[in-house]
Design a protein around this motif. Structure first.
Motif, PDB file in Angstrom:
ATOM      1  N   ALA A 200       0.836  -1.205   0.000  1.00 35.76           N
ATOM      2  CA  ALA A 200       0.000   0.000   0.000  1.00 35.76           C
ATOM      3  C   ALA A 200       0.867   1.249   0.000  1.00 35.76           C
ATOM      4  O   ALA A 200       0.580   2.225  -0.702  1.00 35.76           O
ATOM      5  N   TYR A 201       1.944   1.230   0.784  1.00 33.26           N
ATOM      6  CA  TYR A 201       2.868   2.360   0.860  1.00 33.26           C
ATOM      7  C   TYR A 201       3.439   2.677  -0.523  1.00 33.26           C
ATOM      8  O   TYR A 201       3.477   3.832  -0.956  1.00 33.26           O
ATOM      9  N   HIS A 202       3.877   1.638  -1.225  1.00 36.59           N
ATOM     10  CA  HIS A 202       4.491   1.860  -2.538  1.00 36.59           C
ATOM     11  C   HIS A 202       3.430   2.129  -3.609  1.00 36.59           C
ATOM     12  O   HIS A 202       3.713   2.801  -4.599  1.00 36.59           O
ATOM     13  N   ASP A 203       2.228   1.633  -3.398  1.00 38.29           N
ATOM     14  CA  ASP A 203       1.154   1.913  -4.347  1.00 38.29           C
ATOM     15  C   ASP A 203       0.854   3.404  -4.391  1.00 38.29           C
ATOM     16  O   ASP A 203       0.554   3.953  -5.461  1.00 38.29           O
ATOM     17  N   VAL A 204       0.939   4.074  -3.243  1.00 44.94           N
ATOM     18  CA  VAL A 204       0.731   5.521  -3.195  1.00 44.94           C
ATOM     19  C   VAL A 204       1.717   6.217  -4.129  1.00 44.94           C
ATOM     20  O   VAL A 204       1.365   7.134  -4.882  1.00 44.94           O
ATOM     21  N   HIS A 205       2.968   5.768  -4.101  1.00 50.26           N
ATOM     22  CA  HIS A 205       4.000   6.374  -4.946  1.00 50.26           C
ATOM     23  C   HIS A 205       3.689   6.188  -6.431  1.00 50.26           C
ATOM     24  O   HIS A 205       4.045   7.033  -7.254  1.00 50.26           O
ATOM     25  N   HIS A 206       3.032   5.107  -6.797  1.00 50.17           N
ATOM     26  CA  HIS A 206       2.755   4.820  -8.207  1.00 50.17           C
ATOM     27  C   HIS A 206       1.519   5.547  -8.729  1.00 50.17           C
ATOM     28  O   HIS A 206       1.210   5.425  -9.910  1.00 50.17           O
TER      29      HIS A 206
END
Length: 254
Positions: A200-206
């Motif tokens: 979820a954390y990295h999905d925000v970045h994408h």
């Protein structure tokens, strides 16, 4: 009968690649679980700009280069058999090496990752390809992204780990990175329990709104928090099934 043995150097080269495909395959099989997805299948079809076959070709190409770098690294550094055996029986030494390697990985990833977003040439010609699939799913990793090769070499050299230790560390790092890109929030996922830096954390970045935030990867979010690029979010249930990582405050696009 002669026994068959495989060197630590060969395992250190091949194991992370094999682990990548095995662990990615698990998530590909689980991707049909709509109730755990961060993006619906309809959204995936709408937003993705590149085919999965192109992703596979890109990953294979990178892994060839990654293997070549690993072979060169092991050849140049050599191996001290007595030192390797001593390390195996020293939990303190192994723990120290793992922690140092994790810090090196995170530090290199953060600053190089952030630079690739702010340097227009590097973003356009290299890193933008990594963002052509806004929805994350297993298999969409560092395609045409040179960060993995450099930070693996630095982590190995600075931590002082042996080729045998590297088998376990880089296989673990590969599993963690696949998990960050799996596009799923599965119940009981140990990585989500231990690490705040997760899928979820990295999905925000994408997402477009988060492309200048949440650069940290793969283990901790320390650099984002220290340098003001952390975007807080809440994981909300999405109508129709699945989850969505939603920012909890507004940010300006710098």
């Amino acid at each position: 009968m002669m026994g068959f043995s495989v060197s630590d150097e060969l395992l250190g080269t091949v194991a992370p690649i094999v682990v990548y495909w095995l662990y990615s395959g698990i998530y590909v099989a689980l991707s049909s679980l709509e109730r755990y997805r961060l993006h619906s299948k309809a959204e995936e079809e709408e937003k993705n700009l590149v085919s999965k076959s192109a992703v596979v070709k890109g990953v294979l190409l990178q892994q060839v280069v990654q293997a070549a770098v690993a072979i060169l690294l092991f050849t140049v550094t050599g191996s001290d058999a007595e030192a390797d055996i001593a390390q195996q029986f020293s939990l303190l030494v192994l723990t120290r090496q793992f922690i140092i390697a994790m810090i090196i990985l995170d530090t290199w990833q953060y600053f190089m990752h952030r630079y690739m977003h702010h340097n227009k040439f590097l973003y356009k010609h290299i890193h933008s390809q990594h963002h052509q699939r806004p929805d994350l799913h297993a298999g969409w990793l560092q395609w045409t992204d040179p960060r993995t090769r450099a930070h693996h070499a630095l982590s190995f050299l600075i931590s002082g780990m042996s080729p045998r230790t590297s088998i376990f560390f880089f296989s673990f790092a590969t599993i963690k990175t696949v998990d960050d890109h799996c596009g799923l929030c599965l119940p009981g996922n140990l990585f989500h329990m231990v690490f705040k830096n997760n899928s979820a954390y990295h999905d925000v970045h994408h997402q477009l709104y988060g492309s200048k935030y949440n650069f940290s990867q793969p283990f901790f979010s320390v650099w984002d928090r220290i340098l003001g690029t952390y975007m807080p979010y809440s994981l909300e249930k999405r109508e129709g099934g699945g989850f969505e990582a939603r920012p909890t405050k507004e940010f300006k696009d710098d």
